[in-house]
Motif scaffolding. Structure first.
Motif, mmCIF file in Angstrom:
data_model
loop_
_atom_site.group_PDB
_atom_site.id
_atom_site.type_symbol
_atom_site.label_atom_id
_atom_site.label_comp_id
_atom_site.label_asym_id
_atom_site.label_seq_id
_atom_site.Cartn_x
_atom_site.Cartn_y
_atom_site.Cartn_z
ATOM 1 N N ARG A 11 69.410 72.368 8.132
ATOM 2 C CA ARG A 11 69.810 73.323 8.461
ATOM 3 C C ARG A 11 69.199 74.498 7.631
ATOM 4 N NH1 ARG A 11 75.263 72.771 8.880
ATOM 5 N NH2 ARG A 11 76.016 74.502 8.272
ATOM 6 N N MET A 75 67.501 79.870 14.494
ATOM 7 C CA MET A 75 69.257 80.265 14.810
ATOM 8 C C MET A 75 69.547 82.186 14.615
ATOM 9 S SD MET A 75 69.995 78.928 10.956
ATOM 10 C CE MET A 75 69.470 77.344 11.252
ATOM 11 N N GLN A 78 72.518 86.450 11.601
ATOM 12 C CA GLN A 78 73.702 86.091 10.542
ATOM 13 C C GLN A 78 73.847 84.856 10.294
ATOM 14 O OE1 GLN A 78 77.011 88.751 11.981
ATOM 15 N NE2 GLN A 78 78.570 87.513 10.347
ATOM 16 N N GLN A 79 74.341 83.855 11.578
ATOM 17 C CA GLN A 79 73.828 82.168 11.027
ATOM 18 C C GLN A 79 73.379 81.982 9.576
ATOM 19 O OE1 GLN A 79 73.884 79.664 14.485
ATOM 20 N NE2 GLN A 79 73.937 77.977 13.709
ATOM 21 N N ASP A 82 74.507 83.746 6.229
ATOM 22 C CA ASP A 82 75.616 82.833 6.322
ATOM 23 C C ASP A 82 75.516 81.088 5.620
ATOM 24 O OD1 ASP A 82 77.063 84.954 6.678
ATOM 25 O OD2 ASP A 82 77.884 84.419 8.867
ATOM 26 N N LEU A 83 74.612 80.801 6.045
ATOM 27 C CA LEU A 83 73.891 79.222 5.906
ATOM 28 C C LEU A 83 73.203 79.342 4.326
ATOM 29 C CD1 LEU A 83 74.069 76.108 5.855
ATOM 30 C CD2 LEU A 83 72.005 77.360 7.044
ATOM 31 N N GLY A 119 77.520 89.186 8.093
ATOM 32 C CA GLY A 119 77.651 88.055 7.862
ATOM 33 C C GLY A 119 77.237 87.801 5.867
#
Length: 173
Positions: A11, A75, A78-79, A82-83, A119
């Motif tokens: 990820r 993805m 925003q995801q 954040d990661l 985010g």
């Protein structure tokens, strides 16, 4: 696809690529770390064998194949932000010079190129406005920036090999 890479590693590689944080010249080093951890695939092996000075045109053609071989899924921005934010604070804390707001400044610089997402990047962009203004030294905005930097520097840990983490973040600060 292999079983030795963690889900967090997959990820994070995908998020960093999505946000444009892995330079073409860094991909051979990243791929070498992936290969050393047991990633399996023709594109990963080929990319790991290229010198950093290889034309970005050649490197960039292999990256989508590498992501497919690793099972990295697309993805939302925003995801991804954040990661990546979960990596920025701890990495910022280890890099000189010691800027008490290094994580916020790094994330805020990403905002314009990503069309000002929400985010963590959006929060950092808003907070960055107050960092260097003496008139806000004792303001609620400054307090919010201090709290955000603290939160960025103490995230939930991710399961990432330290060598891969260094390869991904070498050019971030």
């Amino acid at each position: 696809m292999d079983g030795l890479l963690t889900g967090d590693e997959r990820r994070v590689v995908g998020a960093a690529q999505h946000l444009g944080l892995i330079l073409s010249s860094d991909w051979p080093v990243v791929a070498a770390h992936l290969l050393a951890q047991g990633a399996d695939g023709q594109a990963v092996s080929e990319l790991a064998g290229l010198p950093r000075a290889t034309s970005p045109w050649c490197i960039d053609q292999l990256v989508p194949e590498v992501l497919v071989e690793l099972g990295v899924r697309e993805m939302p921005t925003q995801q991804a932000s954040d990661l990546v934010a979960r990596l920025v604070g701890p990495v910022a804390a280890t890099r000189p010079p010691a800027d008490e707001f290094a994580a916020i400044r790094f994330l805020a610089r990403l905002a314009p190129a990503l069309d000002y997402p929400g985010g963590a990047i959006g929060d950092a962009y808003v907070a960055a406005e107050w960092l260097d203004c003496e008139c806000h030294a004792d303001s609620p905005e400054r307090d919010a920036a201090i709290a955000l930097e603290k939160a960025l520097r103490t995230p939930d840990p991710l399961d990432i090999d330290p060598g891969l983490l260094r390869a991904l973040t070498a050019q971030w600060f």
